[in-house]
Design a protein around this motif. Structure first.
Motif, short mmCIF file in Angstrom:
data_model
loop_
_atom_site.label_atom_id
_atom_site.label_comp_id
_atom_site.label_asym_id
_atom_site.label_seq_id
_atom_site.Cartn_x
_atom_site.Cartn_y
_atom_site.Cartn_z
N MET A 1 45.85 17.98 92.02
CA MET A 1 44.80 17.08 91.58
C MET A 1 45.41 15.70 91.37
O MET A 1 46.49 15.55 90.84
N VAL A 2 44.66 14.70 91.77
CA VAL A 2 45.16 13.34 91.72
C VAL A 2 45.23 12.83 90.28
O VAL A 2 46.22 12.25 89.87
N ASN A 3 44.20 13.06 89.50
CA ASN A 3 44.15 12.48 88.17
C ASN A 3 43.62 13.51 87.18
O ASN A 3 42.46 13.91 87.24
N ASP A 4 44.46 13.91 86.25
CA ASP A 4 44.05 14.90 85.25
C ASP A 4 43.04 14.34 84.27
O ASP A 4 42.26 15.08 83.68
N ALA A 5 43.03 13.03 84.07
CA ALA A 5 42.09 12.42 83.15
C ALA A 5 40.65 12.59 83.64
O ALA A 5 39.73 12.80 82.84
N VAL A 6 40.45 12.53 84.94
CA VAL A 6 39.11 12.74 85.50
C VAL A 6 38.66 14.17 85.24
O VAL A 6 37.50 14.41 84.87
N PHE A 7 39.56 15.12 85.40
CA PHE A 7 39.24 16.52 85.14
C PHE A 7 38.90 16.75 83.67
O PHE A 7 37.91 17.41 83.35
N ARG A 8 39.70 16.18 82.78
CA ARG A 8 39.43 16.32 81.35
C ARG A 8 38.11 15.67 80.96
O ARG A 8 37.35 16.20 80.15
N SER A 9 37.81 14.53 81.54
CA SER A 9 36.55 13.84 81.27
C SER A 9 35.36 14.67 81.76
O SER A 9 34.34 14.78 81.07
N ALA A 10 35.49 15.26 82.95
CA ALA A 10 34.42 16.11 83.47
C ALA A 10 34.19 17.33 82.59
O ALA A 10 33.05 17.73 82.35
N ALA B 1 34.79 17.46 79.36
CA ALA B 1 34.16 16.98 78.13
C ALA B 1 32.67 16.76 78.34
O ALA B 1 31.85 17.11 77.48
N TRP B 2 32.29 16.19 79.48
CA TRP B 2 30.86 15.99 79.77
C TRP B 2 30.15 17.34 79.93
O TRP B 2 29.00 17.49 79.52
N LEU B 3 30.83 18.30 80.52
CA LEU B 3 30.25 19.63 80.66
C LEU B 3 30.03 20.26 79.28
O LEU B 3 28.98 20.87 79.03
N ALA B 4 30.98 20.11 78.39
CA ALA B 4 30.83 20.65 77.04
C ALA B 4 29.64 20.00 76.33
O ALA B 4 28.87 20.67 75.64
N ALA B 5 29.47 18.70 76.52
CA ALA B 5 28.33 18.01 75.93
C ALA B 5 27.01 18.52 76.52
O ALA B 5 26.03 18.70 75.79
N MET B 6 26.99 18.78 77.83
CA MET B 6 25.78 19.31 78.47
C MET B 6 25.46 20.71 77.96
O MET B 6 24.30 21.03 77.70
#
Length: 111
Positions: free
Chosen positions: A1-10, A12-17
């Motif tokens: 994966m290129v950027n782990d921050a993008v994965f962590r952000s996704a 977090a958004w999933l948890a909010a959903m």
């Protein structure tokens, strides 16, 4: 994966959903379905081997050779993450699959 921050952000958004679906529907089953489908959606976009799929569509049937992996990329391609390049066939497939999945999820959650 290129950027782990993008994965962590996704994630977090999933948890909010999932939390939002749980609060609005009061249903653990709908929360679980939202979580599972969200994980499939995130992994479908962020986890594939984009070096393999960034080749021409006609070459997808052949394995990726060592020489193709070692070829230096231009400065422009290094600036953008490889997972976010726009290819017409990839966009069409993702639009159909994710559009249908989102429609089915919405029909399930809204009932």
């Amino acid at each position: 994966m290129v950027n782990d921050a993008v994965f962590r952000s996704a994630l977090a958004w999933l948890a909010a959903m999932v939390l939002l679906v749980g609060l609005c529907t009061q249903s653990f089953k709908k929360m679980l379905v939202t979580y599972i489908l969200g994980m499939f959606a995130i992994s479908g976009v962020l986890l594939p081997d984009w070096e393999f799929f960034d080749r021409r569509f006609s070459q997808w049937r052949t394995p990726l050779t060592v020489d193709e992996k070692r070829t230096p990329r231009s400065v422009h391609t290094q600036a953008t993450p490889t997972g976010f390049r726009i290819h017409p066939i990839r966009v069409a497939i993702y639009t159909i699959v994710y559009g249908f999945g989102f429609y089915k999820w919405w029909m399930f959650v809204s009932t």
